[in-house]
Design a protein around this motif. Structure first.
Motif, PDB file in Angstrom:
ATOM      1  N   TRP A  69     -55.764  10.657 -35.847  1.00 30.36           N
ATOM      2  CA  TRP A  69     -55.416  11.602 -34.798  1.00 30.36           C
ATOM      3  C   TRP A  69     -54.991  12.908 -35.439  1.00 30.36           C
ATOM      4  O   TRP A  69     -54.673  12.959 -36.615  1.00 30.36           O
ATOM      5  CB  TRP A  69     -54.298  11.039 -33.916  1.00 30.36           C
ATOM      6  N   MET A  70     -55.024  13.952 -34.646  1.00 27.26           N
ATOM      7  CA  MET A  70     -54.600  15.280 -35.080  1.00 27.26           C
ATOM      8  C   MET A  70     -54.193  16.055 -33.837  1.00 27.26           C
ATOM      9  O   MET A  70     -54.585  15.682 -32.734  1.00 27.26           O
ATOM     10  CB  MET A  70     -55.718  15.978 -35.862  1.00 27.26           C
ATOM     11  N   HIS A  71     -53.378  17.084 -34.018  1.00 31.59           N
ATOM     12  CA  HIS A  71     -52.978  17.899 -32.868  1.00 31.59           C
ATOM     13  C   HIS A  71     -52.765  19.343 -33.299  1.00 31.59           C
ATOM     14  O   HIS A  71     -52.631  19.648 -34.481  1.00 31.59           O
ATOM     15  CB  HIS A  71     -51.739  17.321 -32.180  1.00 31.59           C
ATOM     16  N   SER A  72     -52.736  20.203 -32.304  1.00 30.65           N
ATOM     17  CA  SER A  72     -52.694  21.639 -32.574  1.00 30.65           C
ATOM     18  C   SER A  72     -51.393  22.108 -33.204  1.00 30.65           C
ATOM     19  O   SER A  72     -51.335  23.192 -33.764  1.00 30.65           O
ATOM     20  CB  SER A  72     -52.935  22.421 -31.282  1.00 30.65           C
ATOM     21  N   GLY A  73     -50.331  21.299 -33.138  1.00 35.07           N
ATOM     22  CA  GLY A  73     -49.058  21.688 -33.725  1.00 35.07           C
ATOM     23  C   GLY A  73     -48.943  21.412 -35.209  1.00 35.07           C
ATOM     24  O   GLY A  73     -47.940  21.757 -35.833  1.00 35.07           O
ATOM     25  N   GLN A  74     -49.963  20.818 -35.793  1.00 34.64           N
ATOM     26  CA  GLN A  74     -49.908  20.503 -37.220  1.00 34.64           C
ATOM     27  C   GLN A  74     -50.115  21.748 -38.070  1.00 34.64           C
ATOM     28  O   GLN A  74     -50.783  22.703 -37.652  1.00 34.64           O
ATOM     29  CB  GLN A  74     -50.990  19.485 -37.571  1.00 34.64           C
ATOM     30  N   LEU A  75     -49.555  21.699 -39.266  1.00 37.40           N
ATOM     31  CA  LEU A  75     -49.695  22.793 -40.216  1.00 37.40           C
ATOM     32  C   LEU A  75     -51.177  23.069 -40.457  1.00 37.40           C
ATOM     33  O   LEU A  75     -51.947  22.145 -40.742  1.00 37.40           O
ATOM     34  CB  LEU A  75     -49.003  22.428 -41.539  1.00 37.40           C
ATOM     35  N   ALA A  76     -51.589  24.313 -40.317  1.00 36.64           N
ATOM     36  CA  ALA A  76     -52.953  24.788 -40.567  1.00 36.64           C
ATOM     37  C   ALA A  76     -53.998  24.195 -39.630  1.00 36.64           C
ATOM     38  O   ALA A  76     -55.187  24.239 -39.914  1.00 36.64           O
ATOM     39  CB  ALA A  76     -53.355  24.560 -42.020  1.00 36.64           C
ATOM     40  N   ALA A  77     -53.560  23.624 -38.493  1.00 36.63           N
ATOM     41  CA  ALA A  77     -54.531  23.106 -37.522  1.00 36.63           C
ATOM     42  C   ALA A  77     -55.326  24.268 -36.937  1.00 36.63           C
ATOM     43  O   ALA A  77     -54.770  25.331 -36.662  1.00 36.63           O
ATOM     44  CB  ALA A  77     -53.813  22.346 -36.415  1.00 36.63           C
ATOM     45  N   THR A 102     -52.832  21.008 -52.572  1.00 40.59           N
ATOM     46  CA  THR A 102     -53.005  20.556 -53.948  1.00 40.59           C
ATOM     47  C   THR A 102     -51.799  19.734 -54.376  1.00 40.59           C
ATOM     48  O   THR A 102     -50.652  20.142 -54.180  1.00 40.59           O
ATOM     49  CB  THR A 102     -53.194  21.753 -54.897  1.00 40.59           C
ATOM     50  N   VAL A 103     -52.070  18.585 -54.964  1.00 39.55           N
ATOM     51  CA  VAL A 103     -51.033  17.666 -55.422  1.00 39.55           C
ATOM     52  C   VAL A 103     -50.486  18.152 -56.759  1.00 39.55           C
ATOM     53  O   VAL A 103     -51.247  18.483 -57.668  1.00 39.55           O
ATOM     54  CB  VAL A 103     -51.604  16.236 -55.552  1.00 39.55           C
ATOM     55  N   TYR A 154     -46.111  17.347 -53.597  1.00 31.89           N
ATOM     56  CA  TYR A 154     -46.626  18.708 -53.426  1.00 31.89           C
ATOM     57  C   TYR A 154     -45.526  19.700 -53.765  1.00 31.89           C
ATOM     58  O   TYR A 154     -44.353  19.392 -53.657  1.00 31.89           O
ATOM     59  CB  TYR A 154     -47.071  18.932 -51.971  1.00 31.89           C
ATOM     60  N   GLY A 155     -45.904  20.912 -54.113  1.00 34.97           N
ATOM     61  CA  GLY A 155     -44.937  21.956 -54.415  1.00 34.97           C
ATOM     62  C   GLY A 155     -44.361  22.621 -53.172  1.00 34.97           C
ATOM     63  O   GLY A 155     -43.436  23.406 -53.270  1.00 34.97           O
ATOM     64  N   VAL A 156     -44.936  22.314 -52.010  1.00 34.77           N
ATOM     65  CA  VAL A 156     -44.491  22.886 -50.734  1.00 34.77           C
ATOM     66  C   VAL A 156     -44.473  21.774 -49.691  1.00 34.77           C
ATOM     67  O   VAL A 156     -44.961  20.670 -49.942  1.00 34.77           O
ATOM     68  CB  VAL A 156     -45.450  24.011 -50.263  1.00 34.77           C
ATOM     69  N   SER A 157     -43.962  22.080 -48.518  1.00 33.89           N
ATOM     70  CA  SER A 157     -44.020  21.128 -47.410  1.00 33.89           C
ATOM     71  C   SER A 157     -45.481  20.962 -46.989  1.00 33.89           C
ATOM     72  O   SER A 157     -46.170  21.937 -46.724  1.00 33.89           O
ATOM     73  CB  SER A 157     -43.188  21.641 -46.235  1.00 33.89           C
ATOM     74  N   ILE A 195     -51.379   7.431 -44.466  1.00 33.25           N
ATOM     75  CA  ILE A 195     -50.029   7.730 -44.958  1.00 33.25           C
ATOM     76  C   ILE A 195     -49.093   6.633 -44.456  1.00 33.25           C
ATOM     77  O   ILE A 195     -48.967   6.424 -43.250  1.00 33.25           O
ATOM     78  CB  ILE A 195     -49.560   9.110 -44.471  1.00 33.25           C
ATOM     79  N   ILE A 196     -48.430   5.946 -45.399  1.00 34.24           N
ATOM     80  CA  ILE A 196     -47.530   4.855 -45.015  1.00 34.24           C
ATOM     81  C   ILE A 196     -46.055   5.264 -45.073  1.00 34.24           C
ATOM     82  O   ILE A 196     -45.216   4.598 -44.475  1.00 34.24           O
ATOM     83  CB  ILE A 196     -47.788   3.582 -45.840  1.00 34.24           C
ATOM     84  N   SER A 197     -45.755   6.340 -45.783  1.00 33.92           N
ATOM     85  CA  SER A 197     -44.411   6.925 -45.744  1.00 33.92           C
ATOM     86  C   SER A 197     -44.516   8.363 -46.220  1.00 33.92           C
ATOM     87  O   SER A 197     -45.495   8.753 -46.858  1.00 33.92           O
ATOM     88  CB  SER A 197     -43.416   6.127 -46.594  1.00 33.92           C
ATOM     89  N   LYS A 198     -43.479   9.147 -45.891  1.00 37.51           N
ATOM     90  CA  LYS A 198     -43.530  10.567 -46.262  1.00 37.51           C
ATOM     91  C   LYS A 198     -42.135  11.174 -46.279  1.00 37.51           C
ATOM     92  O   LYS A 198     -41.203  10.652 -45.673  1.00 37.51           O
ATOM     93  CB  LYS A 198     -44.406  11.347 -45.292  1.00 37.51           C
ATOM     94  N   THR A 199     -42.024  12.255 -47.028  1.00 36.43           N
ATOM     95  CA  THR A 199     -40.894  13.177 -46.948  1.00 36.43           C
ATOM     96  C   THR A 199     -41.517  14.540 -46.715  1.00 36.43           C
ATOM     97  O   THR A 199     -42.740  14.652 -46.550  1.00 36.43           O
ATOM     98  CB  THR A 199     -40.056  13.182 -48.247  1.00 36.43           C
ATOM     99  N   SER A 200     -40.734  15.592 -46.737  1.00 37.72           N
ATOM    100  CA  SER A 200     -41.307  16.917 -46.474  1.00 37.72           C
ATOM    101  C   SER A 200     -42.309  17.355 -47.542  1.00 37.72           C
ATOM    102  O   SER A 200     -43.232  18.103 -47.248  1.00 37.72           O
ATOM    103  CB  SER A 200     -40.210  17.962 -46.331  1.00 37.72           C
ATOM    104  N   ASN A 201     -42.141  16.864 -48.782  1.00 41.59           N
ATOM    105  CA  ASN A 201     -43.079  17.289 -49.836  1.00 41.59           C
ATOM    106  C   ASN A 201     -43.738  16.124 -50.573  1.00 41.59           C
ATOM    107  O   ASN A 201     -44.323  16.323 -51.639  1.00 41.59           O
ATOM    108  CB  ASN A 201     -42.391  18.236 -50.823  1.00 41.59           C
ATOM    109  N   THR A 202     -43.685  14.897 -50.012  1.00 42.09           N
ATOM    110  CA  THR A 202     -44.402  13.761 -50.596  1.00 42.09           C
ATOM    111  C   THR A 202     -45.057  12.945 -49.499  1.00 42.09           C
ATOM    112  O   THR A 202     -44.604  12.952 -48.353  1.00 42.09           O
ATOM    113  CB  THR A 202     -43.482  12.799 -51.388  1.00 42.09           C
TER     114      THR A 202
END
Length: 134
Positions: free
Chosen positions: A8-16, A45-46, A60-63, A88-95
């Protein structure tokens, strides 16, 4: 292994991709469809990758803007098993952490993006106002 058939994807995502409906915005719907169906969006870029027996954590170096349970497409890894769609099975703002059974190495210039749905443009891919998808 995670089920990578549904995403799924939505318009509120980063760079959507967005449609603004402004005058002169012809072709914006096709840009949204191309991004969601064919090319994906939000390439990141990772900076580093850490492997365990069954997972890989990408930093990542950014969110990054990805969301839990979303499917991302990886490319640029030296291990072809990693160059694929992963949930994606887990995440933080930059991982993000993905299931990655069978991955041997995590080297290379790894880039991720929201995975496209796997369609193709069979007509009009170079025309800004016409497409036929399958």
């Amino acid at each position: 292994m995670a089920d990578n058939r549904f995403t799924w994807m939505h318009s509120g995502q980063l760079a959507a991709p967005q449609m603004n409906g402004a005058s002169g915005s012809n072709g914006q719907m096709l840009q949204v469809l191309d991004a969601c169906l064919i090319s994906g969006f939000n390439p990141q870029t990772v900076v580093s990758a850490t492997k365990t027996a069954t997972t890989v954590t990408l930093t990542y170096g950014v969110s990054h803007g990805y969301e839990l349970n979303q499917i991302v497409l990886l490319s640029g890894a030296n291990d072809t098993v990693l160059n694929a769609k992963h949930r994606i099975i887990s995440k933080t703002s930059n991982t993000i952490t993905i299931d990655a059974v069978g991955v041997a190495v995590t080297t290379g210039t790894i880039v991720t993006k929201v995975a496209p749905l796997g369609w193709e443009s069979i007509f009009g891919s170079t025309n800004p106002l016409k497409r036929a998808y399958r």
